[in-house]
Structures are given as structure tokens and as C-alpha cells.
Design a protein around this motif. Structure first.
Motif, PDB file in Angstrom:
ATOM      1  N   SER A 169      71.346  66.212 -94.167  1.00 55.33           N
ATOM      2  CA  SER A 169      70.421  67.080 -94.892  1.00 55.33           C
ATOM      3  C   SER A 169      71.119  67.809 -96.030  1.00 55.33           C
ATOM      4  O   SER A 169      70.516  68.078 -97.083  1.00 55.33           O
ATOM      5  CB  SER A 169      69.784  68.087 -93.931  1.00 55.33           C
ATOM      6  N   GLY A 214      63.114  62.456 -99.802  1.00 52.78           N
ATOM      7  CA  GLY A 214      61.910  62.156-100.570  1.00 52.78           C
ATOM      8  C   GLY A 214      62.020  60.886-101.385  1.00 52.78           C
ATOM      9  O   GLY A 214      62.634  59.899-100.965  1.00 52.78           O
ATOM     10  N   GLU A 254      64.523  61.294 -92.834  1.00 58.37           N
ATOM     11  CA  GLU A 254      64.440  62.568 -92.125  1.00 58.37           C
ATOM     12  C   GLU A 254      65.326  63.649 -92.735  1.00 58.37           C
ATOM     13  O   GLU A 254      65.225  64.824 -92.375  1.00 58.37           O
ATOM     14  CB  GLU A 254      64.798  62.374 -90.654  1.00 58.37           C
ATOM     15  N   ASP A 255      66.196  63.250 -93.657  1.00 56.44           N
ATOM     16  CA  ASP A 255      67.050  64.232 -94.331  1.00 56.44           C
ATOM     17  C   ASP A 255      66.337  64.901 -95.503  1.00 56.44           C
ATOM     18  O   ASP A 255      66.952  65.642 -96.267  1.00 56.44           O
ATOM     19  CB  ASP A 255      68.327  63.551 -94.833  1.00 56.44           C
ATOM     20  N   ASN A 256      65.030  64.631 -95.660  1.00 55.87           N
ATOM     21  CA  ASN A 256      64.218  65.247 -96.718  1.00 55.87           C
ATOM     22  C   ASN A 256      64.696  64.853 -98.113  1.00 55.87           C
ATOM     23  O   ASN A 256      64.725  65.673 -99.029  1.00 55.87           O
ATOM     24  CB  ASN A 256      64.202  66.775 -96.574  1.00 55.87           C
TER      25      ASN A 256
END
Length: 530
Positions: free
Chosen positions: A250, A274, A270-272
Motif C-alpha cells: 500500500s 487503481g 488491493e493496494d489501492n
């Protein structure tokens, strides 16, 4: 092809002055210490965009333990070294699988035993000295024939030495102990260094021929590479490449989205990350390698129980969003020798308990401690994965202790001679077959004396020897038999999944990842987006 009469490499070396040892010392002394701030962070404009810069900023999962070229098959080293600081004679195209010229322009053999390489002219090392066949020969001797203990030796070449002779400055012959139809592919794993590089000590900071040279290594903070103006090939777009490392995915993702980094490795959605996350086909397989020199893994029923106890489908779905594929063997589809007829072990918690109970009833100490050894930050969600496996093996009736280790500590369990432990060992491995041929998996992971094999059998060794010597369809079938035999009669591994990869990439950068990106990030292929 017609070649000059060969003469020993040792004679050729007398014709050239020493120049590499001093250069290594000067380079080591020239490392400049700097602060830990992220380069160009003040120029961030958010959303993955940053002001134009001549530095490509890369954030890795971990700091390389070394940049020693003969250790560059290790992901944490190769991701910086391979085809960036150092280069091989021959390079495999990760998209097509074809071998392509690098420091060698052509190669041939009449018997698959003696191979002749014609070398590229006009190539210089970062210290300004000319690359010749003497350097190529010394590289092979150093990595394969010496007692240096290079990881690439066990990984690619095993116990057999190679005969090396310098014909002239641009011609080299390499002789295998027996016919080896994929020897040029093996040679593609050797990163060339100057002939004067020590053959008795490993180097931390290499001199290579690649498009970038090492400028500084601020230990614990960053590594900076500078474009090599004397490079024989096309000049890279960025004047510098700077590497930092953060263990949390993340955090790496946030460095991309905030404009503090240009490329981040080892990410997941899931680490954002995008829309700045770029998926790519991976060649990595995750498995548990079990040792059998102690209880309880010295009983095949317990090793079978481990396979039944792990809910692989659930792991792929819950931890990796269904992107990975449950594995039945150590190589994914597309690698020569992959056995499409093998099915993954079914998840059967009751069967696992039953097998453990049967072994216990026959006197096996199933309560003996098992150390589940795992490397920190090796790939996304590895700690969560390790905890799930620990719990599932515990439910099967085993006594499992989780050991999360840093890279240098974990490697003592990964490669022979293996570290001893208070209990039996289950090592989580992430194996990438970069070469596309099963020999590079089974020779090191399944033979009785393989560099990363905990045990094997004489029968399996014989099957592997037969497969190694085969070509064409016979080679494919022979390796299929190897993987089937392992699963039925040896069970050294509990296969978990074939992975997919993802990098984070700023909108300002043009770079397309491929199946080798996780092992060798060719930053010279990156350029500013138009």
C-alpha cells in the motif's frame, strides 16, 4: 562456421593488462551517502503525475542483499542487475521465448556438446576497458567452475563444470560434460563481468557493460544508477534510475498515486493502486518445500496431508481476488514440460487429519515442531498467506511455528547447504522459471543434490537425466513424466498457485511489463510518455 585453432584461456589472459580490480576499489570508495528523501517528491502533482525529470524512480519490495552478478537469478538482485547494469552473452525474449543476441552475436554447435560463440565487437565495460572473449571465459569460470558458491551455478548448471577456451578476442568455445541442447539458454543466466573480477570473493557492486552503471548505493536508503555514455547499444531515455524500497504494498502504491515514484513492483489491486496498476503475465509459482530429514515430514503420508490440508482455491479467491491459478506443479502453462494432465490436490481437511493420524499410529512423531519459513515482503500478502497455511496445517494435527525472516536469513534455508532448525522445515518458495524450459526447475528443485532440493530419489534423478538430454516432443513428454512422478512418489512440494503480476506505473512513464519484469526490470526500456 570456421574458427581459429583454440588456445587455453589462461594464455590469452597474459596478453592484457589488469584493470578491473583497481576499478572495483575506486567504485566502492566513490559511493556517496545521501538523505532518505524521495527524489523529486516536491514536484508531485498527484494522481500519479509528476514534473518532467531525467530520473526514473523505482520502488521495490526490498533492498537487494547484493548486486553480485552471479547471484542475479535471485529476484531481489536480478531486478536491478540483469540487462541493466550487467548483460549476458545471450538473452531470452520474455514475450516470444526466443534467444536473441546480446554480447554474443551468434552461436552454433554440431553435436550439442561443443558450442561456439561469436562475440560483439566495440563493447566496453563501465571502467572503459574493452570486452573480449577473455572476459566471457572468466565469467563462466568464476560463476560455474570455481568454488565461489554462486547461486546461478546450482540454479542453472548443477555440479558439472564447463570447458571454456578462448579462440581469439571475439570467439569463445564452451564445452559441456555431455550433450546439452539448451546450453545457450543456460548461458543466458550468466551476467558478464571483467576478467579481473575476483574468483575467490563475491563483489557487492559490479562493473558491467549494461546501459546503466552503478553511481551510488546508500545502504538502507537507495541505489542510484547513471546512464553509461559508452554503451554499445541504444542509449536509454532516462539519465538516471533511482531505486528505493518499501515492504508495504500500500505504501508503494501510494508513492505512485502521489507522484513520488514512477514504477512500483509487487503490487495487487488491493493496494489501492487503481487505474495506475498494470497487470502482466507472470512465471512465478508459490509452493511449500518440505524437508524429510526429521519427523514429521520424513513420512510421505504427512507430506500428502499437507497437500490436502491447504485450501488453495480459497486462498486464491480470498487473498488474490481470483487472479492467480491453483497450481499442480512447479511450472505454469507455457513452460516446456508443463504437464496439463496433472490436477491440483483437492482440499480435504478430513483426509489430511486421517493421514496424520495414521502416521502417528505407526510411531511417527506428528507433534514434532515444523518451522514454516517465509520471506518478508517477497510477494503481496505473503504474511497473510503464511498465517492461513499455518492455521490449516495446525487443524490437520501438525505443530507449526511461523518464522518470518528477512531475505539474507531466509536464503540460508532456501539454498544448500541448508540451515539447521529446531524442527522440521517447510519453506515457502516463489519459483519463477524465466527460461521457459522445465530443466531450470527440476534440476535445482527435484534432484537429490539440487541446489534448492531438500531431497529426491534415484528413480526421479534418472527420469530427470533422461529429460535433460531429450529434444522436441520427447523432451516435453519426459518432463511431463518427471512432474507426475514427483506428485505421486516423492511429494516434496505442496503447490499453491501460479501467480499473476502487477506493477504500479505513473501516467508520465511509458513502459510495458512482461513475464520477466518481476525478475529483471529493464529500466532502459522505459521512456517518458508522449
Amino acid at each position: 562456421m570456421t574458427f581459429y585453432a583454440a588456445r587455453p584461456a589462461t594464455d590469452a589472459k597474459k596478453l592484457r593488462p589488469r584493470r578491473g580490480a583497481l576499478a572495483l576499489a575506486v567504485l566502492g570508495a566513490g559511493v556517496v551517502l545521501s538523505g532518505c528523501s524521495v527524489a523529486n517528491s516536491g514536484a508531485a502533482t498527484g494522481g500519479g503525475a509528476a514534473a518532467a525529470s531525467d530520473t526514473l524512480r523505482v520502488v521495490l519490495q526490498q533492498e537487494p542483499p547484493t548486486l553480485e552478478p552471479c547471484e542475479s537469478n535471485l529476484t531481489s538482485t536480478g531486478v536491478v542487475d540483469r540487462s541493466t547494469v550487467t548483460e549476458p552473452l545471450v538473452e531470452r525474449n520474455p514475450s516470444t521465448g526466443e534467444l536473441e543476441p546480446k554480447l554474443a552475436t551468434e552461436w552454433s554447435s554440431e553435436d550439442n556438446k561443443v558450442w561456439t560463440f561469436k562475440l560483439r565487437e566495440g563493447v566496453k565495460f563501465h571502467d572503459g576497458s574493452a570486452f573480449t572473449a577473455e572476459d566471457a571465459a572468466a565469467t563462466i569460470d568464476r560463476a560455474v567452475n570455481s568454488k565461489l558458491g554462486c547461486n546461478v551455478e546450482g540454479y542453472v548448471f548443477g555440479d558439472d563444470d564447463l570447458g571454456v577456451e578462448v579462440v581469439d578476442d571475439t570467439t569463445l568455445t564452451v564445452t559441456a560434460k555431455q550433450a546439452d541442447p539448451i546450453l545457450p539458454l543456460r548461458v543466458s543466466f550468466l551476467e558478464v563481468v571483467p576478467a579481473e573480477t575476483s574468483a575467490t570473493e563475491k563483489v557487492r557492486e559490479p562493473i558491467g557493460t549494461g546501459p546503466y552503471k552503478l553511481e551510488s548505493w546508500d545502504a538502507g536508503q537507495k541505489i542510484t544508477l547513471a546512464r553509461f555514455d559508452g554503451y554499445w547499444g541504444e542509449q536509454p531515455a532516462y539519465a538516471k534510475a533511482e531505486y528505493q524500497w518499501r515492504s508495504e504494498g500500500s505504501v508503494r502504491a501510494a508513492m505512485i498515486t502521489s507522484g513520488e515514484a514512477d514504477i512500483a513492483t509487487g503490487l495487487s489491486p488491493e493496494d489501492n493502486i487503481g487505474d495506475l496498476g498494470v497487470p502482466y503475465p507472470n512465471n512465478e509459482t508459490v509452493a511449500i518445500r518440505m524437508h524429510n530429514n526429521k519427523a514429521p515430514f520424513n513420512d510421505i503420508r504427512v507430506r500428502q496431508a499437507v497437500n490436502y490440508a491447504i485450501d488453495k482455491e480459497g486462498i486464491v479467491a480470498s487473498l488474490y481476488g481470483g487472479r492467480d491459478k491453483v497450481a499442480a506443479q512447479l511450472v505454469p502453462e507455457g513452460v516446456v514440460g508443463h504437464n496439463a494432465n496433472l490436477s491440483p490436490w483437492a482440499y480435504d481437511a478430513e483426509k489430511a487429519k486421517q493421514l496424520v493420524a495414521e502416521a502417528k499410529a505407526d510411531g511417527v512423531d506428528t507433534g514434532a515442531q515444523v518451522s514454516l519459513v517465509v520471506r518478508n515482503a517477497q510477494f503481496p500478502k505473503i504474511q497473510e498467506l503464511a498465517q492461513v497455511i499455518q492455521e490449516q496445517l495446525t487443524q490437520a494435527g501438525l505443530n507449526v511455528k511461523l518464522k518470518m525472516l528477512e531475505t539474507s536469513q531466509q536464503l540460508t534455508y532456501q539454498v544448500r547447504p541448508f540451515a539447521e532448525d529446531e524442527g522440521d522445515i517447510g519453506l515457502m518458495i516463489q519459483h519463477g522459471n524465466q527460461a521457459g524450459d522445465a530443466a531450470f526447475t527440476v534440476d535445482q528443485y527435484m534432484t537429490t543434490k539440487g541446489a534448492q532440493s531438500a531431497f529426491g530419489t534415484a528413480e526421479l534423478d534418472a527420469l530427470i537425466k533422461k529429460a535433460d538430454a531429450a529434444t522436441g516432443e520427447e523432451r516435453q513428454k519426459a518432463f511431463e513424466d518427471v512432474f507426475a512422478y514427483q506428485n505421486e512418489n516423492v511429494v516434496q512440494f505442496a503447490h499453491i498457485s501460479h501467480q499473476t503480476g502487477m506493477i504500479g506505473k505513473a501516467a508520465t512513464v511509458d513502459y510495458t511489463p512482461n513475464s520477466s519484469t518481476g525478475d529483471e526490470l529493464r529500466v532502459a526500456e522505459a521512456k517518458p510518455a508522449q
